[in-house]
Design an enzyme around this catalytic site. Structure first.
Site, short mmCIF file in Angstrom:
data_model
loop_
_atom_site.label_atom_id
_atom_site.label_comp_id
_atom_site.label_asym_id
_atom_site.label_seq_id
_atom_site.Cartn_x
_atom_site.Cartn_y
_atom_site.Cartn_z
N ASP A 10 22.64 52.10 39.79
CA ASP A 10 22.66 50.72 39.00
C ASP A 10 21.08 50.52 39.15
O ASP A 10 20.40 50.87 39.91
CB ASP A 10 23.30 49.83 39.62
CG ASP A 10 24.63 49.56 39.33
OD1 ASP A 10 25.17 50.66 38.45
OD2 ASP A 10 25.51 48.38 39.56
N HIS A 63 23.70 47.12 31.91
CA HIS A 63 23.94 46.42 33.19
C HIS A 63 23.03 44.95 33.35
O HIS A 63 22.49 44.61 34.07
CB HIS A 63 23.19 47.07 34.26
CG HIS A 63 23.81 46.69 35.60
ND1 HIS A 63 24.92 45.95 35.87
CD2 HIS A 63 22.85 46.49 36.89
CE1 HIS A 63 24.84 45.75 37.32
NE2 HIS A 63 23.60 46.08 37.82
N HIS A 164 21.76 52.77 43.95
CA HIS A 164 20.87 52.38 43.20
C HIS A 164 19.50 53.39 43.01
O HIS A 164 18.97 53.66 44.13
CB HIS A 164 20.37 50.79 43.98
CG HIS A 164 21.50 50.08 43.78
ND1 HIS A 164 22.33 50.00 44.76
CD2 HIS A 164 21.46 48.94 43.13
CE1 HIS A 164 23.28 48.91 44.57
NE2 HIS A 164 22.95 48.37 43.40
#
Length: 215
Positions: A10, A63, A164
């Site tokens: 992400d 996202h 991440h």
């Protein structure tokens, strides 16, 4: 049956980290999903990194644009803008499934995740909403997330892991994480556990009250 692991990343793309992550995944012959921020994907240099990920067989998902306030805490217009502006930044993307992941605020699951207007947009656009069941907090503990992530992954048959690709230093341990999972005999897959998909190809498959505030 071996345990399954789905890796996702992400908040990128990041020019310092995402290429490193892509090289590591290529070394292990793994395909994953990158849920990108529209604000970043709007930058041509960062968009090239997302295009590279797509070209190498990774999936790309929306996202949100700024990743600052959960959609359920926004008004209708702002929530839709968070979604639509990212879709505009990803208008080059061609893949079989249209993917969206809401901003959870530290990985929390709850009615803050989605605005009813965005749910309607996911339905009409045929999107799949991809949540998670394993958030090891690599951004909070960049040098110490692997052990906790492994323990969490051992607790269920199929883990959808959120990492991440950000410049925290955490991805320096990605290779170790993958190696240790392989040593435990897990099966890596690019697919998602059904219980992490409340919406599939525009079709609601789980009660949405747990993820959406009433309009």
């Amino acid at each position: 049956m071996p345990r399954k692991i789905t890796l996702t990343f992400d908040n990128g793309p990041d020019p310092e980290v995402t290429p490193f992550v892509l090289d590591c995944l290529a070394h292990h012959n793994l395909k994953t999903t990158f849920f990108v921020l529209g604000e970043k994907a709007s930058d041509p240099a960062r968009a090239r990194i997302a295009r590279r990920a797509s070209a190498e067989g990774h999936r790309i998902g929306n996202h949100t644009f700024t990743h600052t306030i959960p959609l359920g805490d926004l008004d209708r217009k702002t929530a839709l803008a968070e979604f639509e502006r990212t879709e505009q930044a990803l208008n080059w993307l061609i893949q079989p499934q249209r993917l969206f992941r809401p901003f959870g605020g530290g990985g929390a699951i709850g009615p803050h995740l989605l605005h009813p207007a965005v749910v309607e947009r996911l339905e009409s656009g045929g999107f799949t909403c991809v949540l998670w069941n394993c958030v090891p907090g690599d951004w909070k503990h960049p040098d110490a997330w692997v052990a906790g992530a492994l323990e969490d992954c051992r607790s269920r048959a199929w883990s959808l892991v959120v990492l991440h690709d950000l410049p925290t230093g955490a991805m320096a341990y990605l290779d170790e994480f993958i190696h240790r999972l392989r040593d435990e005999g897990v099966e890596f897959t690019q697919d998602y556990p059904p219980d992490c998909l409340p919406i599939v190809d525009g079709r609601i498959v789980s009660p949405m009250a747990q993820y959406t505030r009433e309009a």
